[in-house]
Design a protein around this motif. Structure first.
Motif, short mmCIF file in Angstrom:
data_model
loop_
_atom_site.label_atom_id
_atom_site.label_comp_id
_atom_site.label_asym_id
_atom_site.label_seq_id
_atom_site.Cartn_x
_atom_site.Cartn_y
_atom_site.Cartn_z
N TYR A 108 1.00 -1.25 -0.02
CA TYR A 108 -0.06 -0.06 -0.13
C TYR A 108 0.91 1.39 -0.02
O TYR A 108 0.55 2.17 -0.66
N HIS A 111 2.60 1.91 -3.24
CA HIS A 111 1.65 2.54 -4.55
C HIS A 111 1.39 3.86 -4.42
O HIS A 111 1.09 4.67 -5.24
N ALA A 115 2.46 6.83 -7.12
CA ALA A 115 1.29 6.72 -7.72
C ALA A 115 1.52 7.84 -8.89
O ALA A 115 0.78 7.68 -10.11
N ALA A 122 -0.41 1.69 -10.02
CA ALA A 122 -1.34 2.16 -8.91
C ALA A 122 -2.58 2.00 -9.28
O ALA A 122 -3.56 1.60 -8.32
N ALA A 123 -3.22 2.06 -10.38
CA ALA A 123 -4.69 1.79 -10.68
C ALA A 123 -4.88 0.25 -10.70
O ALA A 123 -6.00 -0.17 -10.32
N TYR A 125 -3.26 -1.92 -8.70
CA TYR A 125 -3.23 -2.11 -7.14
C TYR A 125 -4.66 -1.85 -6.62
O TYR A 125 -5.03 -2.67 -5.85
N ARG A 126 -5.19 -0.39 -6.98
CA ARG A 126 -6.37 -0.37 -6.54
C ARG A 126 -7.61 -1.39 -7.05
O ARG A 126 -8.59 -1.75 -6.10
N ARG A 130 -9.62 -3.62 -4.69
CA ARG A 130 -11.29 -3.84 -4.75
C ARG A 130 -11.83 -5.00 -4.97
O ARG A 130 -12.94 -5.62 -4.54
N GLU A 160 -17.85 -1.26 0.64
CA GLU A 160 -16.41 -0.16 0.87
C GLU A 160 -16.64 0.22 2.26
O GLU A 160 -15.61 0.41 2.95
#
Length: 216
Positions: A108, A111, A115, A122-123, A125-126, A130, A160
């Motif tokens: 975390y 990234h 980013a 980074a995208a 990773y997100r 998710r 979330e």
């Protein structure tokens, strides 16, 4: 026209990737030196450059490989016949444990820090996080809604919310270098509180809906 640099693979490629990953996660992109990466990988700098002529290529491969490993297993594991009241506290603990696992905290941190330089990574990773947490949780929430246990208008938002509640305070402590690791009592207290808040909100809504229907 400048020739595009590419990654080349060889006998010690995996060894180099592993060593680079360890140094990048420890020191970040800017702080990682080629000398230390070569030492961690137990190879010469010449071998290192023969695989990765550019440091950015090395970072992308090393952290990308670790991200793919991270994305193989979701921490959310519950039986399909478990009730919401039984499962939500368990899920909150599973999420909390996953969030503060040192390897995941390092991922975390790296990234977030990089980013701007590695927006695509980074995208990814997100999207991975998710998928592991929110997307895994949603079918369970939808099942409990269908069974009348919970009333949720948007299961994405609710998922979330539970992830955020489960990690409240714990992630900051881990991310900002709290001297001691998060203890089991701390983790349990935080996760159980998150579960109570979540269930109180969405179970109350379900009960209110039932009372309104009965009154009509």
């Amino acid at each position: 026209m400048k020739k595009k640099q590419t990654v080349s693979q060889g006998r010690k490629f995996s060894q180099v990737v592993e060593g680079a990953k360890n140094i990048f996660l420890r020191d970040g992109y800017a702080g990682a030196s080629v000398d230390e990466i070569a030492q961690a990988a137990a190879v010469s700098k010449a071998t290192l450059y023969s695989y990765f002529p550019d440091k950015k290529l090395m970072f992308d491969e090393a952290i990308g490989t670790e991200l793919r490993r991270l994305g193989e297993i979701t921490p959310i594991k519950i039986s399909s016949d478990t009730t919401a009241e039984q499962a939500i506290p368990l899920i909150a603990r599973q999420i909390a444990v996953w969030l503060v696992t040192p390897a995941n905290v390092h991922m975390y941190r790296i990234h977030v820090a990089e980013a701007g330089r590695f927006a695509g990574l980074a995208a990814d990773y997100r999207a991975t996080v998710r998928r592991l947490l929110v997307d895994e949780l949603r079918p369970h929430l939808d099942r409990w809604v269908a069974g009348g246990e919970l009333q949720i208008e948007d299961s994405v938002v609710a998922a979330e919310q539970l992830v955020c509640l489960a990690g409240t305070g714990l992630m900051d402590a881990a991310l900002l270098g709290k001297r001691d690791p998060v203890t089991e009592p701390e983790l349990a207290r935080n996760a159980d509180s998150a579960a109570r808040v979540f269930l109180r909100a969405y179970t109350r809504l379900a009960n209110d809906a039932e009372r309104m229907t009965a009154a009509e």
